[in-house]
Design an enzyme around this catalytic site. Sequence first.
Site, short mmCIF file in Angstrom:
data_model
loop_
_atom_site.label_atom_id
_atom_site.label_comp_id
_atom_site.label_asym_id
_atom_site.label_seq_id
_atom_site.Cartn_x
_atom_site.Cartn_y
_atom_site.Cartn_z
N ALA A 13 -48.29 10.49 10.20
CA ALA A 13 -47.56 10.81 11.43
C ALA A 13 -46.13 11.24 11.13
O ALA A 13 -45.33 11.44 12.05
CB ALA A 13 -47.55 9.59 12.36
N GLN A 15 -42.97 13.61 9.14
CA GLN A 15 -42.52 15.02 9.17
C GLN A 15 -43.34 15.95 8.27
O GLN A 15 -43.74 17.03 8.69
CB GLN A 15 -41.11 15.06 8.57
CG GLN A 15 -39.96 14.92 9.47
CD GLN A 15 -38.83 15.71 8.83
OE1 GLN A 15 -38.65 16.90 9.14
NE2 GLN A 15 -38.12 15.10 7.90
N ILE A 16 -43.50 15.57 7.01
CA ILE A 16 -44.20 16.45 6.07
C ILE A 16 -45.64 16.64 6.53
O ILE A 16 -46.16 17.76 6.56
CB ILE A 16 -44.16 15.87 4.63
CG1 ILE A 16 -42.73 15.93 4.09
CG2 ILE A 16 -45.10 16.64 3.70
CD1 ILE A 16 -42.53 15.31 2.72
N SER A 17 -46.26 15.54 6.93
CA SER A 17 -47.66 15.63 7.34
C SER A 17 -47.84 16.54 8.54
O SER A 17 -48.89 17.18 8.70
CB SER A 17 -48.21 14.23 7.65
OG SER A 17 -48.36 13.52 6.43
N ASP A 159 -39.81 21.79 -6.51
CA ASP A 159 -38.72 22.16 -7.42
C ASP A 159 -39.06 23.48 -8.12
O ASP A 159 -38.21 24.37 -8.27
CB ASP A 159 -38.51 21.05 -8.44
CG ASP A 159 -38.39 19.69 -7.76
OD1 ASP A 159 -37.42 19.51 -7.01
OD2 ASP A 159 -39.30 18.86 -7.94
N HIS A 187 -38.85 14.12 -10.53
CA HIS A 187 -38.47 14.79 -9.28
C HIS A 187 -37.22 14.09 -8.75
O HIS A 187 -37.29 13.21 -7.89
CB HIS A 187 -39.59 14.74 -8.24
CG HIS A 187 -39.12 15.16 -6.88
ND1 HIS A 187 -38.78 16.46 -6.59
CD2 HIS A 187 -38.89 14.46 -5.75
CE1 HIS A 187 -38.37 16.52 -5.33
NE2 HIS A 187 -38.42 15.33 -4.81
P1 NAI Z 1 -41.10 10.63 7.38
O1 NAI Z 1 -40.24 9.41 7.43
O2 NAI Z 1 -41.01 11.66 8.45
O3 NAI Z 1 -42.63 10.18 7.31
C1 NAI Z 1 -43.07 9.18 6.47
C2 NAI Z 1 -44.23 8.50 7.18
O4 NAI Z 1 -44.80 7.56 6.29
C3 NAI Z 1 -43.81 7.73 8.44
O5 NAI Z 1 -44.61 8.16 9.54
C4 NAI Z 1 -44.09 6.27 8.06
O6 NAI Z 1 -44.55 5.51 9.19
C5 NAI Z 1 -45.18 6.44 7.03
N1 NAI Z 1 -45.32 5.29 6.11
C6 NAI Z 1 -44.36 4.49 5.62
N2 NAI Z 1 -44.91 3.52 4.86
C7 NAI Z 1 -46.24 3.74 4.86
C8 NAI Z 1 -47.33 3.08 4.24
N3 NAI Z 1 -47.15 1.97 3.53
N4 NAI Z 1 -48.56 3.57 4.46
C9 NAI Z 1 -48.76 4.67 5.21
N5 NAI Z 1 -47.76 5.34 5.83
C10 NAI Z 1 -46.51 4.88 5.65
O7 NAI Z 1 -40.84 11.26 5.95
P2 NAI Z 1 -41.23 12.71 5.40
O8 NAI Z 1 -40.13 13.66 5.69
O9 NAI Z 1 -42.61 13.06 5.86
O10 NAI Z 1 -41.20 12.44 3.84
C11 NAI Z 1 -42.16 11.58 3.22
C12 NAI Z 1 -41.76 11.29 1.80
O11 NAI Z 1 -41.79 12.46 1.00
C13 NAI Z 1 -40.36 10.70 1.61
O12 NAI Z 1 -40.44 9.65 0.66
C14 NAI Z 1 -39.57 11.85 1.04
O13 NAI Z 1 -38.48 11.39 0.26
C15 NAI Z 1 -40.63 12.50 0.20
N6 NAI Z 1 -40.35 13.88 -0.21
C16 NAI Z 1 -40.77 14.26 -1.46
C17 NAI Z 1 -40.58 15.56 -1.91
C18 NAI Z 1 -41.03 15.97 -3.28
O14 NAI Z 1 -40.75 17.11 -3.65
N7 NAI Z 1 -41.73 15.15 -4.09
C19 NAI Z 1 -39.92 16.56 -1.06
C20 NAI Z 1 -39.56 16.08 0.25
C21 NAI Z 1 -39.77 14.78 0.63
#
Ligand code: NAI
Length: 326
Positions: A13, A15-17, A159, A187
């Site tokens: 649920a 942002q990325i998803s 990256d 990363h």
């Molecule tokens: P977001 O905060 O919008 O979404 C994260 C979701 O994960 C939330 O809906 C939250 O409820 C859920 N969540 C938290 N703990 C959980 C668990 N134990 N089980 C299942 N769901 C859980 O964050 P966003 O923007 O979607 O980013 C997600 C992650 O991706 C962050 O850690 C961010 O730092 C990382 N990221 C990694 C990148 C990469 O290049 N490797 C690039 C951009 C972001």
Amino acid sequence: MKAPVRVAVTGAAGQISYSLLFRIASGEMLGKDQPVILQLLEITPALEALKGVAMELEDCAFPLLAGIVQSDDATVAFKDADYALLVGARPRGPGMERKDLLEANAAIFSAQGKALNDVASRDVKVLVVGNPANTNALIAQRNAPDLDPRNFTAMTRLDHNRALTQLANKTDSTVNDITHMTIWGNHSATQYPDLHQAKVNGEDAMGKVEQEWYETDFIPTVQQRGAAIIKARGASSAASAANAAIDHMRDWALGSAEGDWTSMGVYSDGSYGIAKGLIYSFPVVCKNGDWEIVQGVDINDFSREKMTATEQELAEERDAVAHLLP
Ligand code: NAI
């Protein structure tokens, strides 16, 4: 039509998803002839929001979407999963030290590693996106002793893609003209985007740029791009991260571009002297649903120093959670 495969996505649920799920369901990740069952994991308080995302997925009437599972239980979401994209992670809260962040995520990724070990397909392909991605992947891998460690990867494709465009812009070319880009290591801001093998229209990239631009512009721009996006957008990169996850999984499943390589955080076998067992980004070629670290890349002193610095950071992250690793 092929039989459907099961694709688990955590943080479904978030942002990325919100950018990712619709593209998986439309066939951009695994091909336009591959039906998918989406198995979505969220924490309990986000299940209502997840329901809304699932409703929107239904409303797209994707021909390839063969089912949607929604759960706050990893053993339900990972059941028989062929692919698992671990996007959900604990973000850094106010006053949280780096060590606290590592530990909070270690708890999440050890539980998810165990669940994958217990219920996922024995060939599950795991991509960790949630940060700190490499170390989260290491934790999940170490908690899944019955699965091949090579099944666990971390995302550095964003990256890699960022580096492609920076070089294209600088050399007045397009990303289609560029091959053999490499991201080494973690990363994080210590990652090493390496242009020494990169080609622009088949010619050495380093012959087309100044050393000063490489060191003081290109490398820091790629390393700091995530922070620059947060500053500009007021939120972290989401659509580009989802796009990179699609690229990573598509290449792994269907093969990387002929005559080129890509970058993936993978289980180190000691190649290039990198400590065995770290999840470190290397140049890789994907073929027949498998990946291989490209061998024989020349490493000069400049590169070696940067590769070692990012390796050290990964070793420190590993050591900080050592008490949580089985
Ligand atoms: P977001 O905060 O919008 O979404 C994260 C979701 O994960 C939330 O809906 C939250 O409820 C859920 N969540 C938290 N703990 C959980 C668990 N134990 N089980 C299942 N769901 C859980 O964050 P966003 O923007 O979607 O980013 C997600 C992650 O991706 C962050 O850690 C961010 O730092 C990382 N990221 C990694 C990148 C990469 O290049 N490797 C690039 C951009 C972001």
